[in-house]
Design an enzyme around this catalytic site. Structure first.
Site, short mmCIF file in Angstrom:
data_model
loop_
_atom_site.label_atom_id
_atom_site.label_comp_id
_atom_site.label_asym_id
_atom_site.label_seq_id
_atom_site.Cartn_x
_atom_site.Cartn_y
_atom_site.Cartn_z
NE ARG A 223 -4.34 -1.36 0.24
CZ ARG A 223 -4.57 -2.42 -0.51
NH1 ARG A 223 -3.66 -2.82 -1.38
NH2 ARG A 223 -5.71 -3.08 -0.40
CG HIS A 271 -3.72 0.09 -6.59
ND1 HIS A 271 -3.98 0.75 -5.43
CD2 HIS A 271 -3.76 -1.22 -6.28
CE1 HIS A 271 -4.17 -0.11 -4.44
NE2 HIS A 271 -4.04 -1.33 -4.94
#
Length: 308
Positions: A223, A271
């Site tokens: 993340r 992502h």
């Protein structure tokens, strides 16, 4: 009893089709159409509604549509409602593909040769065997173990670190804070696959980078919150790190003008390292619904005290 999907509507349409085929007895709704709120028993979401308890008082299970659940605000979820993270084969397969590609690009100097091509320079550089490039993976969950299994087959010396002890064939396993420095010292390419928790936020920082061998590379597919962005830029400028591959950022989409966009030693992707595949995701969710209805343990149940 009905099922509510609250995430990407394009994927939601695919979920709806699969539910109609495989579970026609379960009414399926895609946000913002949720039918009769009191009938909603199961919710699959990237971000649950902030007023979940009052808006959907009879929800019995909340499913995350992704492998991570750090985007959930647990203070808004009643403590008695089980939260289940997505466990489906497609996520691990996609992650293995992405990380393997990133590691091989670093190891075989793909970015160097791309630059030489742009400069129209025909210049060879020594090729090092995989056995000379040590891989370190932070996080030994399903995806961490899957990545290590594939990279080990290429001949890379592989190690993994986690807070709890593991034993994996052909992988040197390190556990706990005391073992972290030794793990970092032998990691030429460091891959972050940790869950984002209060303990791991900002773990990719100046102290960690300085503990790596000089010229190491970092791949972050965990993340954005794992990374201290200023520390990364400093480590790249000093040469302590040779490159970084980032699939996640603290702010997504990354703002225009951010230094990551044009940095010559950063590879940036939006992502996309791994995505939930609707077919296998629905299969897993329906299996968990059946388990819940029969009183069996749920697969992927989140321990709220750990954050994963």
């Amino acid at each position: 009893m009905s099922f509510l999907y609250k995430a990407d509507p394009v994927r939601g349409a695919e979920w709806a089709r699969l539910f109609a085929e495989q579970a026609p007895d379960i009414p399926f709704h895609c946000w913002p159409d949720y039918g009769a709120a009191e009938q909603v028993r199961y919710l699959a979401a990237w971000l649950p509604p902030e007023n979940l308890a009052s808006q959907f008082p009879n929800v019995e299970v909340v499913f995350s549509v992704g492998a991570g659940i750090d985007q959930f605000d647990f203070s808004l979820l009643p403590p008695d409602i089980p939260v289940v993270r997505m466990i489906e084969p497609g996520i691990a397969v996609g992650m293995v593909e992405y990380v393997t590609h990133a590691v091989l690009a670093i190891h075989r100097q793909s970015h160097l040769y791309a630059r030489l091509q742009r400069e129209q320079r025909w210049q060879e550089h020594p090729i090092k065997p995989a056995a000379s490039c040590r891989i370190g993976v932070l996080g030994l969950g399903v995806m961490g173990q899957s990545v290590l299994s594939k990279l080990r087959d290429f001949g890379f010396p592989c190690a993994g670190w986690s807070r709890s002890a593991h034993a994996l064939d052909g992988v040197d396993c390190y556990a706990g804070e005391d073992a972290l420095p030794a793990f970092l010292a032998r990691s030429d390419i460091l891959i972050c696959l940790l869950p984002l928790t209060q303990h791991t936020r900002g773990i990719l920082n100046r102290k960690l980078f300085n503990a790596l061998p000089a010229g190491a590379a970092v791949i972050n597919v965990g993340r954005g919150g794992h990374l201290d962005e200023a520390a990364l830029l400093e480590a790249l400028a000093s040469g302590q790190l040779s490159s970084a591959t980032l699939d996640v950022c603290e702010i997504e989409p990354l703002p225009a003008g951010h230094p990551f966009w044009e940095h010559p030693n950063i590879v940036l992707t939006p992502h996309i390292a791994s995505m939930t595949q609707p077919a296998s995701a629905v299969e897993v969710v329906l299996d968990n619904i059946r388990r819940h209805q029969s009183g069996q343990p749920l697969i992927g149940l989140v321990d709220r005290s750990l954050g994963y």
